[in-house]
Design an enzyme around this catalytic site. Structure first.
Site, PDB file in Angstrom:
ATOM      1  CG  LEU A 117      -6.678  12.737  -7.992  1.00 30.74           C
ATOM      2  CD1 LEU A 117      -6.390  13.843  -6.983  1.00 30.74           C
ATOM      3  CD2 LEU A 117      -5.480  11.800  -8.105  1.00 30.74           C
ATOM      4  CG  ASP A 118      -9.114   6.456  -5.644  1.00 30.98           C
ATOM      5  OD1 ASP A 118      -9.326   6.865  -4.482  1.00 30.98           O
ATOM      6  OD2 ASP A 118      -8.086   5.843  -5.956  1.00 30.98           O
ATOM      7  CB  VAL A 119     -14.164   8.372  -3.721  1.00 30.11           C
ATOM      8  CG1 VAL A 119     -13.983   6.933  -3.255  1.00 30.11           C
ATOM      9  CG2 VAL A 119     -14.990   9.167  -2.729  1.00 30.11           C
ATOM     10  CG  ASN A 120     -11.400   5.892  -0.504  1.00 31.06           C
ATOM     11  OD1 ASN A 120     -12.128   6.522   0.252  1.00 31.06           O
ATOM     12  ND2 ASN A 120     -11.713   4.700  -0.970  1.00 31.06           N
ATOM     13  CB  THR A 121      -6.731   9.433  -4.306  1.00 29.11           C
ATOM     14  OG1 THR A 121      -6.562   8.016  -4.328  1.00 29.11           O
ATOM     15  CG2 THR A 121      -5.391  10.089  -4.586  1.00 29.11           C
TER      16      THR A 121
END
Length: 253
Positions: A117-121
């Site tokens: 999951l990306d850092v903003n998810t």
């Protein structure tokens, strides 16, 4: 399927060691060996070769650290509620917090993250100490569903939603949502539940961006049969019970 460590007294078959690292299924790795993609101590590997920690293994010319394979006594799966701001790596050159910092030690072996999951998810992130299971869960051929709650800016019209169901072309090929369900709406945003069966990098965000809508919040709610528990707070983790681990294994059998 358990992975055992290479050891001085008891070397292990090469395909078992590489599968234990989560690099692929044993069947796929056997195909790599037949194709000459793997070398051991400078010699093209053959099926049945055994390796220990003193051996130098290369895959497509790149070194593989087989010493990191640890013995698995009990395959387990851990569910983690990833908060926004953490990265899905063991270490980060920018010094950002990583998801591994808050995990309990595995009962045996080491934690392998299932997808990213990306850092903003935020949302559900799975870990297992079974490398081959991790690979099967991530492989496109398994077509494991991922469900997300997404908030987008403005209000997409019916034609836009239909485009997302039928498919849009991204830089790495066509992609689409299997399902889109309206969840809520406000003056400047709309909420949707979306389901897809691929795990390409930032695929949900890129799909919405391709039709002109920026994602302002994204949470993964489900990975295959595993749902993010309502009482699991961000930054908390929980071992899955045996019946859910079995359901997860059946999903990619």
């Amino acid at each position: 399927m358990n992975a055992s460590p290479p050891s001085e007294g008891q070397p292990e078959r090469l395909q078992k060691v590489l599968a234990g690292l989560g690099l692929g299924s044993r069947r796929a790795i056997e195909d790599w060996i037949r194709a000459g993609r793997v070398t051991v101590n400078g010699v093209v590997a053959e099926l049945g070769v055994r390796v220990g920690p003193g051996d130098r293994v290369l895959l497509d010319g790149q070194p593989v650290n087989i010493a990191t394979v640890a013995k698995i006594d009990t395959p387990v799966v851990l569910g983690y509620h990833k908060p926004v701001g953490e990265v899905t790596t063991r270490s980060d050159p920018q010094g950002r917090p990583t998801v591994f910092a808050h995990l309990p030690p595995p009962p045996s072996g080491r934690w392998i993250v299932v997808g990213r999951l990306d850092v903003n998810t935020s949302g559900l992130l799975l870990f297992t100490n079974d490398g081959e299971l991790a690979h099967r869960l991530m492989h496109p051929s398994s077509e494991v569903e991922r469900e997300y709650l997404v908030r987008v800016r403005s209000h997409p019209d019916a034609a836009t939603l239909e485009r997302l169901r039928r498919g849009v072309e991204l830089e790495d090929g066509w992609a689409r949502f299997d399902r889109i369900e309206v969840e809520n709406a406000s003056d400047g945003h709309a909420w949707y539940r979306v389901v897809l069966h691929e795990g390409r990098n930032r695929e949900v965000r890129r799909l919405w961006m391709a039709v002109g809508h920026e994602v302002s919040r994204l949470t993964r709610l489900r990975y295959g049969p595993i749902v993010l528990p309502r009482d699991l707070r961000p930054g908390q983790s929980r071992l899955l019970p045996d019946d859910l681990v079995a359901a997860l294994s059946r999903a990619v059998a």
